[in-house]
Design a protein around this motif. Structure first.
Motif, PDB file in Angstrom:
ATOM      1  N   ASP A  33     121.548  82.865  93.618  1.00  0.00           N
ATOM      2  CA  ASP A  33     122.797  82.778  94.379  1.00  0.00           C
ATOM      3  C   ASP A  33     123.505  84.129  94.475  1.00  0.00           C
ATOM      4  O   ASP A  33     123.309  85.014  93.645  1.00  0.00           O
ATOM      5  CB  ASP A  33     123.776  81.817  93.684  1.00  0.00           C
ATOM      6  N   ASP A  34     124.391  84.199  95.475  1.00  0.00           N
ATOM      7  CA  ASP A  34     125.403  85.267  95.612  1.00  0.00           C
ATOM      8  C   ASP A  34     124.899  86.580  96.203  1.00  0.00           C
ATOM      9  O   ASP A  34     125.664  87.524  96.337  1.00  0.00           O
ATOM     10  CB  ASP A  34     126.122  85.578  94.283  1.00  0.00           C
ATOM     11  N   GLY A  35     123.613  86.679  96.526  1.00  0.00           N
ATOM     12  CA  GLY A  35     123.131  87.894  97.152  1.00  0.00           C
ATOM     13  C   GLY A  35     123.295  87.815  98.657  1.00  0.00           C
ATOM     14  O   GLY A  35     123.988  86.912  99.138  1.00  0.00           O
ATOM     15  N   PRO A 124     127.227  74.851  97.083  1.00  0.00           N
ATOM     16  CA  PRO A 124     128.665  75.119  96.958  1.00  0.00           C
ATOM     17  C   PRO A 124     128.952  76.350  96.097  1.00  0.00           C
ATOM     18  O   PRO A 124     128.347  76.503  95.036  1.00  0.00           O
ATOM     19  CB  PRO A 124     129.219  73.876  96.245  1.00  0.00           C
ATOM     20  N   PRO A 125     129.878  77.207  96.555  1.00  0.00           N
ATOM     21  CA  PRO A 125     130.301  78.330  95.720  1.00  0.00           C
ATOM     22  C   PRO A 125     130.878  77.821  94.390  1.00  0.00           C
ATOM     23  O   PRO A 125     131.589  76.816  94.381  1.00  0.00           O
ATOM     24  CB  PRO A 125     131.395  79.008  96.546  1.00  0.00           C
ATOM     25  N   PHE A 126     130.572  78.487  93.328  1.00  0.00           N
ATOM     26  CA  PHE A 126     131.056  78.152  91.981  1.00  0.00           C
ATOM     27  C   PHE A 126     130.653  76.739  91.545  1.00  0.00           C
ATOM     28  O   PHE A 126     131.185  76.213  90.572  1.00  0.00           O
ATOM     29  CB  PHE A 126     132.592  78.296  91.881  1.00  0.00           C
ATOM     30  N   GLY A 127     129.734  76.123  92.262  1.00  0.00           N
ATOM     31  CA  GLY A 127     129.315  74.770  91.902  1.00  0.00           C
ATOM     32  C   GLY A 127     130.405  73.728  92.092  1.00  0.00           C
ATOM     33  O   GLY A 127     130.279  72.600  91.624  1.00  0.00           O
TER      34      GLY A 127
HETATM   35 ZN    ZN Z   1     127.945  81.679  94.017  1.00  0.00          ZN
END
Ligand code: ZN
Length: 243
Positions: A33-35, A124-127
């Motif tokens: 995630d996040d890349g 989802p961002p941040f779960g």
């Molecule tokens: Zn994330």
């Protein structure tokens, strides 16, 4: 096998997948995630190539727009792309359906422009999941993909802790979540993940778990087909899940 999607939770809110096919031969999937991130993503890709592992990258739309070459490299090396929102802000938890629809569509469009595919999976961002997000995901014809186990490597950690969080608890069907990027203003410690990754892969294999691409593990297509980007897949997919 043809079971459709496995371990779907939250039927009230729409399709959500947190685990894949648990039948033998035992397989797990790795996700990042996040890349994309200019340092972490190339190093992650190098390691995955070395071990012959195909993973899924849930990219942030804004990051993808900044590093299109990395997005293309992810695809050209046989990995899959997922949607991890456009802006990945903590405030998104308060967002209404229109907000999430925009976040999903903007990211989808960026990825389409760069790589020619529109992800069918949203993480989802941040779960953090909420009803408006679920509705927007469903309307976009996407499936929400969470995880069975996560490295918590978005926080300060060590390679040892990452390995301990992922390897012993993994089982057939596990979807494992790691990071190849940084979203906070403080530079996130992606280095422990890079150090841990060979040990995670070797550890999983030593436990008899093969690492498979996520689309094989959950038997679902990663991308919307070009002719059915509009509303139709949401109904089809939701219907298949609820049956
Ligand atoms: Zn994330």
């Amino acid at each position: 096998m043809g079971h459709g999607i496995f371990a779907s939770r939250s039927r009230l809110w729409g399709p959500l997948v947190w685990r894949g096919d648990a039948s033998l031969p035992a397989r797990v999937a790795l996700t990042f995630d996040d890349g994309p991130h200019p340092e972490a993503t190339p190093r992650t890709l190098d390691l995955l190539a070395k071990y012959g592992v195909r993973a899924t990258f849930f990219v942030i739309g804004a990051q993808a727009g900044k590093w299109p070459e990395l997005v293309r490299r992810i695809v050209s090396e046989g990995h899959l792309l997922g949607n991890h929102s456009f802006s990945h802000t903590r405030w998104g938890g308060f967002g209404f359906t229109a907000y999430w629809s925009r976040e999903i569509e903007r990211t989808s469009r960026v990825i389409d422009e760069i790589a020619g595919v529109r992800p069918a999976w949203f993480r989802p961002p941040f779960g953090v999941k909420q009803w408006h997000m679920h509705r927007a995901v469903r309307r976009a014809g996407n499936t929400m993909i969470t995880f069975t186990g996560r490295a918590l490597d978005g926080l300060a950690t060590t390679p040892e802790r990452i390995v301990a969080r992922l390897v012993p608890g993994a089982a057939a069907g596990s979807i494992l979540a790691l990071h190849d990027g940084s979203v906070s203003t403080v530079d996130r410690p992606v280095k422990p993940t890079i150090e841990a990754l060979p040990r995670v892969i070797e550890g999983l294999r030593a436990r008899g778990l093969a690492i498979a691409p996520l689309d094989e593990l959950i038997e679902a297509a990663p991308y919307a087909s070009p002719v059915s980007v509009e509303a139709a897949p949401a109904q089809t997919r939701a219907g298949a899940l609820n049956s």
